[in-house]
Design a protein around this motif. Structure first.
Motif, PDB file in Angstrom:
ATOM      1  N   ASN A 189      18.868  11.157 -41.609  1.00  0.00           N
ATOM      2  CA  ASN A 189      19.139  10.747 -42.991  1.00  0.00           C
ATOM      3  C   ASN A 189      20.541  11.107 -43.450  1.00  0.00           C
ATOM      4  O   ASN A 189      21.073  10.495 -44.371  1.00  0.00           O
ATOM      5  CB  ASN A 189      18.121  11.395 -43.932  1.00  0.00           C
ATOM      6  CG  ASN A 189      16.837  10.604 -44.040  1.00  0.00           C
ATOM      7  OD1 ASN A 189      16.731   9.673 -44.829  1.00  0.00           O
ATOM      8  ND2 ASN A 189      15.854  10.950 -43.229  1.00  0.00           N
TER       9      ASN A 189
ATOM     10  N   LYS B 224      13.693   1.276 -39.974  1.00  0.00           N
ATOM     11  CA  LYS B 224      14.485   2.478 -39.692  1.00  0.00           C
ATOM     12  C   LYS B 224      15.511   2.208 -38.597  1.00  0.00           C
ATOM     13  O   LYS B 224      16.661   2.634 -38.690  1.00  0.00           O
ATOM     14  CB  LYS B 224      13.567   3.634 -39.278  1.00  0.00           C
ATOM     15  CG  LYS B 224      12.719   4.195 -40.417  1.00  0.00           C
ATOM     16  CD  LYS B 224      11.773   5.275 -39.906  1.00  0.00           C
ATOM     17  CE  LYS B 224      10.884   5.802 -41.029  1.00  0.00           C
ATOM     18  NZ  LYS B 224       9.922   6.815 -40.539  1.00  0.00           N
TER      19      LYS B 224
ATOM     20  N   SER C 205      17.444   4.170 -46.979  1.00  0.00           N
ATOM     21  CA  SER C 205      16.856   5.234 -46.146  1.00  0.00           C
ATOM     22  C   SER C 205      15.865   6.054 -46.957  1.00  0.00           C
ATOM     23  O   SER C 205      14.817   6.473 -46.441  1.00  0.00           O
ATOM     24  CB  SER C 205      17.961   6.148 -45.598  1.00  0.00           C
ATOM     25  OG  SER C 205      18.800   5.444 -44.726  1.00  0.00           O
TER      26      SER C 205
END
Length: 334
Positions: free
Chosen positions: A72, A235, A293
């Motif tokens: 992240n 992702k 995200s």
């Protein structure tokens, strides 16, 4: 007039980045507004990331926390280094070094994250003990359909990890070498001659980058169906966007500056202007990726079913089917 022309020629030929005060003095109202907006985007992105870290520590199991934080952090860190480089152009070499080193580690962490989401290495091997890796994937061998499928074992899994780890190790070493040579005046991105260091270092970085991206794609191809419930596809898409925007986009802009397509605009030389444009684009792009995200990593997904439990349920379902079939056939035989 002649003096101003000579000053412009000097800036364009010296190829040195300007000082911060030169940039600030050259800004008009639009430029000041753009700087303020981009800096605000960077600050908001960092605040969103800090809030995400707090959520990860509260809600995510301890075995996954560090990997989730590393993955992240890619967009906020790259955005922050670009913002610093935008304000202090002469620090661009160091900000690029920081972003490159961090993202090299993130590529390795993303591979580990996919394995961890499958339950760890032991469960991963148990789930796919009868499967094979498809290695005819991008970016290396997407056209080589004749390549064989590779049996999944500890050895092949170790080779995949080694493929990303070599990038996490060699990229910082090469970037450090670039900074040392740049400080000594031997490294210049605009010098693409055979005798220049830039062409050799960048070619080698390109090779190890492709080698590192290949294992990630191989692993994603294997687990995308199993981990679809954990949104691994979006992702992976975000990860791919970071790779393309932070690596390929920057390389293309630098090539355009070297070829003369991006012209000198005092107080920025052509190479400095290319970095300036790239940094502004990256700040906006990483800001959007940071927000996306947060959407996909903030959700709590159910853990995957244990392989032994799944096998037992499959056996029970088979037995129940046989019993029901025998029950139907019994009266007919009587």
């Amino acid at each position: 007039m002649e003096a101003r022309k000579n000053e412009t020629d000097l800036i364009c030929t010296r190829r040195e980045a300007p000082y911060s005060y030169e940039i600030l003095q050259s800004l008009d109202l639009t430029g000041i507004f753009l700087f303020a907006i981009l800096t605000l985007m960077t600050l908001i992105g960092n605040l969103v990331f800090i809030e995400e870290v707090y959520y990860i520590y509260k809600k995510i199991p301890s075995s996954k926390r560090s990997i989730f934080i590393w993955v992240n952090a890619a967009a906020p860190v790259i955005s922050t280094t670009s913002c610093i480089g935008m304000w202090i152009p002469r620090a661009t070499m160091f900000t690029d070094f920081t972003a490159a080193v961090f993202f090299a580690i993130v590529i390795h962490k993303f591979l580990l994250m996919m394995i961890k989401e499958c339950g760890g290495q032991k469960l991963f091997l148990r789930r796919f003990e009868n499967s094979r890796f498809k290695i005819s994937t991008g970016p290396c061998c997407c056209c080589c359909l004749c390549l064989p499928f590779i049996h999944i074992s500890k050895r092949t899994l170790f080779i995949l990890k080694l493929g990303t780890f070599q990038f996490a190790f060699l990229r910082p070493v090469l970037m450090f070498l670039s900074v040392v040579l740049w400080a000594n005046g031997n490294y210049d991105l605009s010098d693409l001659s055979v005798n220049g260091a830039a062409i050799w270092i960048n070619c080698f970085i390109g090779i190890i980058t492709v080698i590192a991206l290949w294992p990630v794609v191989i692993m994603f191809t294997q687990v995308k169906v199993l981990l679809s419930c954990k949104k691994i596809i979006p992702k992976f898409a975000l990860y791919q966007f970071i790779v393309i925007l932070s690596q390929l986009q920057t390389a293309i802009i630098n090539i355009l500056a070297t070829s003369g397509t991006i012209a000198c605009a005092p107080p920025l030389a052509a190479s400095s202007r290319a970095s300036y444009m790239s940094q502004q684009l990256i700040i906006m792009e990483m800001f959007l990726i940071t927000l996306l995200s947060r959407v996909f990593y903030r959700k709590r997904y159910d853990e995957l079913e244990h392989p032994e439990t799944a096998d037992q349920e499959a056996k029970d379902n088979t037995q129940n089917t046989k019993i029901s079939l025998n029950g139907k056939e019994g009266p007919q035989n009587i």
